[in-house]
Scaffold this motif. Structure first.
Motif, PDB file in Angstrom:
ATOM      1  N   GLU A 128       2.176   1.680  -3.350  1.00 25.55           N
ATOM      2  CA  GLU A 128       0.963   2.528  -4.986  1.00 25.55           C
ATOM      3  C   GLU A 128       1.336   4.139  -4.182  1.00 25.55           C
ATOM      4  O   GLU A 128       0.987   4.648  -5.174  1.00 25.55           O
ATOM      5  CB  GLU A 128      -0.044   1.001  -3.831  1.00 25.55           C
ATOM      6  N   GLU A 129       0.955   4.339  -3.103  1.00 29.14           N
ATOM      7  CA  GLU A 129       0.467   5.532  -2.984  1.00 29.14           C
ATOM      8  C   GLU A 129       1.713   6.786  -3.162  1.00 29.14           C
ATOM      9  O   GLU A 129       1.676   7.355  -3.762  1.00 29.14           O
ATOM     10  CB  GLU A 129       0.720   6.043  -1.012  1.00 29.14           C
ATOM     11  N   ILE A 130       3.193   6.130  -2.898  1.00 32.44           N
ATOM     12  CA  ILE A 130       4.368   6.545  -3.688  1.00 32.44           C
ATOM     13  C   ILE A 130       4.198   6.683  -5.586  1.00 32.44           C
ATOM     14  O   ILE A 130       4.992   7.941  -5.560  1.00 32.44           O
ATOM     15  CB  ILE A 130       5.296   5.950  -3.077  1.00 32.44           C
ATOM     16  N   MET A 181       0.792  -1.211   0.044  1.00 29.61           N
ATOM     17  CA  MET A 181       0.072  -0.120   0.071  1.00 29.61           C
ATOM     18  C   MET A 181       0.781   1.421  -0.325  1.00 29.61           C
ATOM     19  O   MET A 181       0.130   1.938  -0.409  1.00 29.61           O
ATOM     20  CB  MET A 181      -0.954  -0.110   0.821  1.00 29.61           C
ATOM     21  N   ALA A 182       1.823   1.782   1.043  1.00 27.36           N
ATOM     22  CA  ALA A 182       2.576   2.395   0.757  1.00 27.36           C
ATOM     23  C   ALA A 182       3.440   2.305  -0.386  1.00 27.36           C
ATOM     24  O   ALA A 182       3.454   3.525  -1.181  1.00 27.36           O
ATOM     25  CB  ALA A 182       3.979   2.166   1.723  1.00 27.36           C
TER      26      ALA A 182
END
Length: 70
Positions: free
Chosen positions: A64-66, A61-62
């Motif tokens: 994907e966010e970055i 998730m991190a």
């Protein structure tokens, strides 16, 4: 297998010893360590104290966010 969950203690089925990661690691370092050891969850410690848990989903998730970088 074939254990009665009402009669089975956590001690009987837990993973040991506990292997921890460092709070100072980068996401990449944690990810590579987890891949090497085939972990989906990694307890994280700081100065010998357990401070949390990171999961493969947290890392995904991190990233994907970055955003993915080549």
């Amino acid at each position: 297998q074939d254990r009665n969950p009402i009669e089975t203690s956590v001690r009987e089925i837990m993973s040991a010893p506990v292997i921890t990661g460092s709070a100072d690691w980068t996401l990449k370092e944690a990810s590579l360590f987890m891949q090497e050891h085939k972990f989906n969850h990694l307890p994280v410690e700081e100065q010998g104290v357990l401070i949390g848990m990171i999961t493969d989903t947290d890392i995904f998730m991190a990233v994907e966010e970055i955003g993915w970088k080549k």
